[in-house]
Design a protein around this motif. Structure first.
Motif, PDB file in Angstrom:
ATOM      1  N   ILE A   1       0.862  -1.185   0.000  1.00 50.70           N
ATOM      2  CA  ILE A   1       0.000   0.000   0.000  1.00 50.70           C
ATOM      3  C   ILE A   1       0.894   1.230   0.000  1.00 50.70           C
ATOM      4  CG2 ILE A   1      -1.896   1.224   1.117  1.00 50.70           C
ATOM      5  CD1 ILE A   1      -2.606  -1.627   0.308  1.00 50.70           C
ATOM      6  N   ILE A   2       0.692   2.101  -0.970  1.00 48.23           N
ATOM      7  CA  ILE A   2       1.488   3.324  -1.072  1.00 48.23           C
ATOM      8  C   ILE A   2       0.854   4.432  -0.232  1.00 48.23           C
ATOM      9  CG2 ILE A   2       2.235   5.153  -2.656  1.00 48.23           C
ATOM     10  CD1 ILE A   2       2.353   2.974  -4.845  1.00 48.23           C
ATOM     11  N   THR A   3       1.693   5.122   0.522  1.00 53.85           N
ATOM     12  CA  THR A   3       1.197   6.239   1.327  1.00 53.85           C
ATOM     13  C   THR A   3       2.338   7.215   1.602  1.00 53.85           C
ATOM     14  OG1 THR A   3      -0.201   6.825   3.223  1.00 53.85           O
ATOM     15  CG2 THR A   3       1.568   5.217   3.625  1.00 53.85           C
ATOM     16  N   THR A   4       2.033   8.221   2.394  1.00 56.93           N
ATOM     17  CA  THR A   4       2.993   9.263   2.757  1.00 56.93           C
ATOM     18  C   THR A   4       3.665   8.952   4.085  1.00 56.93           C
ATOM     19  OG1 THR A   4       3.169  11.583   3.471  1.00 56.93           O
ATOM     20  CG2 THR A   4       1.039  10.536   3.708  1.00 56.93           C
ATOM     21  N   PRO A   5       4.932   9.322   4.260  1.00 57.01           N
ATOM     22  CA  PRO A   5       5.578   9.142   5.562  1.00 57.01           C
ATOM     23  C   PRO A   5       5.355  10.324   6.500  1.00 57.01           C
ATOM     24  CG  PRO A   5       7.185   9.897   3.982  1.00 57.01           C
ATOM     25  CD  PRO A   5       5.884   9.778   3.222  1.00 57.01           C
ATOM     26  N   PHE A   6       4.758  11.406   5.981  1.00 58.34           N
ATOM     27  CA  PHE A   6       4.567  12.605   6.804  1.00 58.34           C
ATOM     28  C   PHE A   6       3.107  12.684   7.231  1.00 58.34           C
ATOM     29  CE2 PHE A   6       4.228  17.323   7.430  1.00 58.34           C
ATOM     30  CZ  PHE A   6       5.111  17.390   8.499  1.00 58.34           C
ATOM     31  N   THR A   7       2.797  11.912   8.265  1.00 56.29           N
ATOM     32  CA  THR A   7       1.436  11.793   8.760  1.00 56.29           C
ATOM     33  C   THR A   7       1.473  11.147  10.133  1.00 56.29           C
ATOM     34  OG1 THR A   7      -0.772  10.862   8.302  1.00 56.29           O
ATOM     35  CG2 THR A   7       1.124   9.536   7.646  1.00 56.29           C
ATOM     36  N   PHE A   8       0.313  11.077  10.777  1.00 57.71           N
ATOM     37  CA  PHE A   8       0.210  10.357  12.047  1.00 57.71           C
ATOM     38  C   PHE A   8       0.423   8.862  11.800  1.00 57.71           C
ATOM     39  CE2 PHE A   8      -2.515   8.398  15.431  1.00 57.71           C
ATOM     40  CZ  PHE A   8      -1.671   8.708  16.483  1.00 57.71           C
ATOM     41  N   PHE A   9       0.987   8.191  12.777  1.00 52.39           N
ATOM     42  CA  PHE A   9       1.429   6.800  12.636  1.00 52.39           C
ATOM     43  C   PHE A   9       0.311   5.855  12.194  1.00 52.39           C
ATOM     44  CE2 PHE A   9       2.514   2.599  14.551  1.00 52.39           C
ATOM     45  CZ  PHE A   9       3.633   2.344  13.785  1.00 52.39           C
TER      46      PHE A   9
END
Length: 373
Positions: free
Chosen positions: A82-90
């Motif tokens: 799953i692709i997502t952002t690393p700059f977010t809440f855990f």
């Protein structure tokens, strides 16, 4: 040291403004005897679906579960990516791991702090099953481009809209654009409850029905279990109070926008990066985020002068200890790392007075004139 104290968010002020309405619905719920699920939850689900312009809204226990149950309902499991952002809440990455899949992190845009959609396709493999864009701080992601990618590669788009209720992309409500959208009603959110709460919105009839089964231990009807599910129900008390607050969300968000624009005007001469909103979008400023190379010094200066502020988020997800085995080295996602080292939230909420906002502005300005300029 200042005697003045300006909070990052003032939940008590909001409560005082709608206390009578909340007290009335709380009394109604308590007198009804319907505390789990029931008509108050159904009424709130109907309100959210209408507000977002979707067919279905499914109440769950919290925003994390909104993401988790959606992944489960879509059949995401071990071996998937799953692709997502690393700059977010855990929680955004945590739920991917909880269903056995692997998070694949793509760096952010330096201006909006959202996932850089232009870099997403390069991260797609034959194991990729979905993309979770996060509308960080209430700033909408480039959804048209993402949906085109999803169609091209047969992927699901799950919007993490936990910070973005009421925000819009080309006049469509955030949460309504992907295959599903997840909202959080954690007390500090723009639409916050008085405890935990979450919601999934979708236009997919089959997905909605599966989500309704999953949230009650996989049962339909009660005691007859079709799936291994969860205990993830939205409480009637939370639903009733949130339904009261929902009718105020647009005016509250508009107040946030006005105050954010005032900050922008008054702080634009300083050597800091201010929030960026792209054309055709309505950002709802869950947080007002600035970026500076002097973040830590500014944070300390604000605290000494009675201004609360916060760091969101100090460690990007690809550099969290639990994800070291994914082998993202320092510098591998530079914009996310830079944002974690340089961003800071200033006080912003609908009830923030112009006097207090001016004090925040003057304090930030004084810091730069004393320390930097």
């Amino acid at each position: 040291m200042s005697n003045k104290v300006i909070p990052l968010l003032d939940l008590k002020a909001q409560f005082k403004n709608i206390k009578d309405e909340l007290t009335q619905v709380v009394t109604e719920v308590l007198e009804s005897g319907n505390y789990i699920m029931g008509p108050y939850v159904s009424a709130f689900e109907k309100s959210v679906a209408e507000y977002c312009g979707v067919k279905h809204a499914v109440g769950v226990a919290n925003g994390t579960d909104a993401l988790l149950l959606t992944l489960d309902a879509l059949g995401i499991n071990k071996g998937d990516e799953i692709i997502t952002t690393p700059f977010t809440f855990f929680a955004t990455a945590e739920v991917i791991s909880q269903v056995g899949a692997t998070p694949v992190f793509v760096d952010i845009e330096p201006d909006t702090y959202n996932i850089d959609v232009s870099k997403v396709e390069a991260a797609i493999t034959d194991k990729t099953k979905a993309i979770i864009p996060v509308h960080i701080f209430g700033q909408p992601v480039d959804m048209d481009e993402l949906m085109l990618l999803a169609a091209k590669h047969n992927l699901f788009i799950i919007e993490d809209a936990c910070q973005a209720i009421g925000s819009e992309y080309k006049n469509f409500k955030i949460g309504s654009l992907g295959h599903a959208g997840a909202f959080s009603f954690f007390p500090t959110k723009n639409l916050g409850g008085y405890g935990d709460g979450g919601m999934i919105v979708t236009n997919d009839d089959v997905l909605a029905e599966k989500l309704r089964i999953l949230r009650v231990h996989g049962s339909n009807p009660k005691y007859y279990h079709k799936l291994i599910g969860y205990n993830s129900r939205l409480d009637a008390l939370q639903a009733a109070m949130l339904n009261v607050k929902l009718k105020y969300i647009d005016s509250w968000n508009n107040s946030r926008i006005e105050k954010a624009e005032y900050y922008n005007e008054k702080l634009k001469q300083l050597p800091i990066k201010l929030p960026c909103v792209k054309p055709d979008r309505k950002a709802v400023y869950h947080l007002y985020i600035i970026e500076t190379d002097y973040r830590d010094e500014l944070l300390e200066y604000l605290q000494k002068n009675g201004v609360s502020s916060g760091i969101y988020y100090p460690v990007p997800l690809h550099r969290q200890t639990v994800y070291f085995d994914l082998n993202y080295d320092v510098g591998s996602l530079p914009y996310s790392e830079k944002a974690s080292n340089g961003t800071l939230a200033l006080p912003l909420y609908p009830e923030l007075s112009i006097e207090d906002q001016d004090y925040v502005i003057n304090t930030v300005t004084n810091f730069f004139y004393e320390k930097v300029m």
